[in-house]
Design an enzyme around this catalytic site. Sequence first.
Site, PDB file in Angstrom:
ATOM      1  N   ASP A   1      -2.077   2.119  -4.512  1.00 44.93           N
ATOM      2  CA  ASP A   1      -3.342   2.374  -3.825  1.00 44.93           C
ATOM      3  C   ASP A   1      -4.421   1.453  -4.396  1.00 44.93           C
ATOM      4  O   ASP A   1      -4.222   0.807  -5.426  1.00 44.93           O
ATOM      5  CB  ASP A   1      -3.754   3.835  -3.991  1.00 44.93           C
ATOM      6  CG  ASP A   1      -2.760   4.764  -3.300  1.00 44.93           C
ATOM      7  OD1 ASP A   1      -2.404   5.800  -3.879  1.00 44.93           O
ATOM      8  OD2 ASP A   1      -2.328   4.404  -2.176  1.00 44.93           O
TER       9      ASP A   1
ATOM     10  N   HIS B   1       0.808  -1.222   0.000  1.00 42.82           N
ATOM     11  CA  HIS B   1       0.000   0.000   0.000  1.00 42.82           C
ATOM     12  C   HIS B   1       0.845   1.278   0.000  1.00 42.82           C
ATOM     13  O   HIS B   1       0.358   2.366  -0.297  1.00 42.82           O
ATOM     14  CB  HIS B   1      -0.939  -0.014   1.219  1.00 42.82           C
ATOM     15  CG  HIS B   1      -2.238   0.701   0.991  1.00 42.82           C
ATOM     16  ND1 HIS B   1      -2.337   1.836   0.231  1.00 42.82           N
ATOM     17  CD2 HIS B   1      -3.497   0.418   1.406  1.00 42.82           C
ATOM     18  CE1 HIS B   1      -3.593   2.239   0.203  1.00 42.82           C
ATOM     19  NE2 HIS B   1      -4.317   1.386   0.905  1.00 42.82           N
TER      20      HIS B   1
END
Lengths: 332, 408, 327
Positions: free
Chosen positions: B385, B381
Amino acid sequence: MSQPARLHHVEPGRAEFYHRLLRQMLLVRRFEERAGEAYAQGQIGGFCHLYIGQEAVAVGALNAIRPDDYVFASYREHAHAIIAGTAPGAVMAELFGREGGCSGGKGGSMHLFNVEHNFLGGHGIVGAHLPLAAGAAFASRYRGTDQVVLCFFGEAAVNIGAFHETLNMAALWELPVVFLCENNRYGMGTALERAAAVWDVYRRACSYDMAEETVDGMDVLAVYEATRGAVTRARQEHLPTLLEARTYRYMGHSMADPIHGHYRTKEELEEQKLQDPIQRLLRQLLDDELMTDAAIERMRGEVEQEVEEALRFADESPEPPPEALYTDVYRD
Amino acid sequence: MATKVLMEALSPTMEEGKVLSWLKREGDTVSSGEVLAEVETDKAVMELQARGSGVLRKILAGDGATVEVGSIVGIIAAADEDIGSLLQADPSKQAPPQAEAAKPAASRPPPKPESPAMAAAATTAPPSAGRVKASPLARRLAEDRGLELAGVSGSGPGGRIVKRDVERAAIRPLPVAAGTSSGYEDVELSQIRKTIAKRLVQSLGPIPHFFLTTEVDMERAADARAHLNGLDDGPRISFNDIILKAVAAALTQHRDCNAWWLDGKIRYFNEVHLSVAVAVQDGLITPVIRNAHMKSLRQIAAESRELADRARNRKLTPEEYTGGTFSVSNLGMFDIDQFTGVINPPEAGLIAVGSIAEKPVVVDADVTVRRRMRLTMSCDHRVIDGATGARFLQTVRRMLENPLAIVW
Amino acid sequence: MPVVTYRDALNQALREEMDRDPNVFLMGEEVGVYQGAYKVSRGLLEAFNERRVIDTPIAELGFAGIGVGAAMVGLRPVIEFMTWNFALLAVDQVVNSAAKMLYMSGGQIPIPIVFRGPGGAALQLAAQHSQALESWYAHVPGLKVVAPATPYDAKGLLKAAIRDDNPVVFLEGEMLYNAKGEVPDGDYTVPIGVADVKREGSDVTLICHSKTVTVAERAAERLAAELDVSAEVVDLRSIRPLDTETIVTSVQKTNRCVVVEEGWPFCGVGAQVVDELQRRAFDSLDAPVLRVTSADVPMPYNKKLERAAKPNPDRVIAAVKQVAYLD
């Protein structure tokens, strides 16, 4: 049935014996009354089944055996333990859960034991001690002694499998055991008539070709005589007997249960109390001039004192030490 | 002498009792043993008996009152006896004068409003710990040898570090990322990217994974494969080869998934070097197909087969299993429907491939049986995204569902 | 050393203990005239007469209780259940009377009794006659529970059980009665509460008892031959008390463990072993401990289904591959 019947034949020459029976009945009644109060005050916990009303059975029967005979009882057994020879203080201390109790505080009201006097419990599962009693009788045969086993149980036990399995084997193997059914008419709150197809307990014996007898369980002398006959049969002929003593309990099933209510009426209870085993013996001893009022008062005083001493002993007896939790699980 | 009437323990479990009704009134003469009141216990309705004789001078717990065992509910004494001291003694044990039920409900204090901070905290579910998975023995061994478990790759189920991984790591330095070429671009981290990275690491662990799953219709890919394998020359094409080809092609369109997380920066690659997970006897290794985006399906098929063979025979050189930019792991041959793979750092993404199975699906309002396959993408992450990864995965799915798109 | 069957080893133990102690007697269904439903008591009626070898009616609760009552006054009964399936009728006497008497009498009344008979599944006897219930009894404080796997252990443990002053639940195996093994002549006992390493190994510990000892041994042979895995086979012999020392020592050496038992998985003996290991050998474990048990179903009659329900070497090997990360 308002006027109590006269007792089984009273013989003038045996006054001392009657005094003993009376004293024992007074003792265990007072003991139970005080135990009930101690329970209400929180000094006794758990289940506590009082014997008040049924005294003639234990007292009559236990006077008909020898000290080396074995006794088994159910969970309503404070009186049996005491009459079999256990000090009232040791029984009260057991109810209090104290180290000085006859089971070291680990058995409680339902599990009184006194090996020294061959009092072998104190069993809490209905009917489960009948085979144990037969086992002790088996040992008696095995060893070739003439020891007899006296086994007390309530009438509710006669509908359970253990009763039938045991009576069958006791008859088959000719074991010296007296099965003494204390028929107090209610298994907890269920009347015998609502639980059994055959209402006369003693008739169950015919299934096993066993000797049987029924006796007025509110008449201490009748219980004594009937038990004596059964004990003699066991000792001399190795034959078991099913003896039914018809009695009545004045209290609820346990301290936690109502004395009367849905299952029996107050009127029934009051009528039964007219047959009170203590009153009947007492009145007859007075009528026959085998005892004086003064002697009775003196006896009540002694009994009162003995029970107070039992309470004091129990109260002063220490709690079991924490390490007692883990002892007596296994024998090394 | 006065006698306290106590709420008695009338059952083994009774802690409090309710006075149903008094059968005696204040001023009545009572004798020991007489029933004073009816009490409802947790088990039955019982009688409360007098424990002494005299006059019931005072009732302290009226009909309907519920009081604790041991509380004084009344006093029996001689008619003229002073009971004032009894009434005052030990007020804590004294029963409330009126029934519990009679208390107005409103007298209960209103519940405290939760503080906004508390409420906010409650809505944010605590993150699951992104801890390093290792067997207890491996942990102990690593500690004994001063090894950081985070730097050891696990060969056990779910990436669990087991004894043999620690032993191997202890004798061999961890592979270092291969030398760099001009085929990439380093981008300094923006503040927001730094903050995201920091916070996600704090919340999830060394690599903040998240996972995306999609189900792919493999009918056309299967047809294409059958046609290709019908041609007589060249290596047999496996489904995995087609997937590798599609992933490589898709990565050229989604550079933001073809990247490394490096300390302080993200490296986006212009070339696709695919790490392909291969199960070997004592674990798992990921040989790399270099420049996969430039290779034909035939080349990919031949190379992946050759690398896998060499991996199983332990013939790979370190250059051959380092330097990948993205990973593909396939457990379809074990009938695994879907699974989540663990990212192979410093790479930022991995696709886990499940088995191809016939399933009823709705096509044009008809239920029909189709060969379907599940892909699960693991994303770092800090780099990728949710929407970024999802778009990439969508491209992969479209390519597999329409194999022509791979070469488009 | 003479080679005898498990059945005859038990017979020897009974015979020798009845010779040694006149308080020992044998009671149960078909133990006398019929010579034992499984012939464990063969010849005992002739040797000791019907005073000491007592045939009973089919009344498990009753004769179990008679045994306990006899033990209360000092005899040392051996109560035979034709199988442990039927002993379910007598559980009240085993649990409520035998196990608790010493404690609730404040230490006054020990119960030196042995309850014995075959447990576990034989072949195609279906649901009501095929079950391994040792964990039921092992749950109860006051009972000892033993389950020997070999003729040597069967004789030594039965003699130890008869001499023990506590109630002992002694589980035999119908499928074990014909098993042969060396049994020395003369008196010896095997202590209750001591496990036995039946085979030494270094890579994985297989914990087993009773019939699953053979299953574990076969799996160990194949593991060595086919996968070069060295398995240590630990036979619990006693379920309660459990020999945690031996178990923990073995797993500290091998770092991996599979428990093989014939009972059902839920709350089984293996669950207890796993609990001991996760507390006492946590830092030695390289993999979760796995269990191979009977399938969690009543036993089916069909032969193939029955075979699938029971633990077998294949299932043990599969579990070993998992804990050794060989898959």
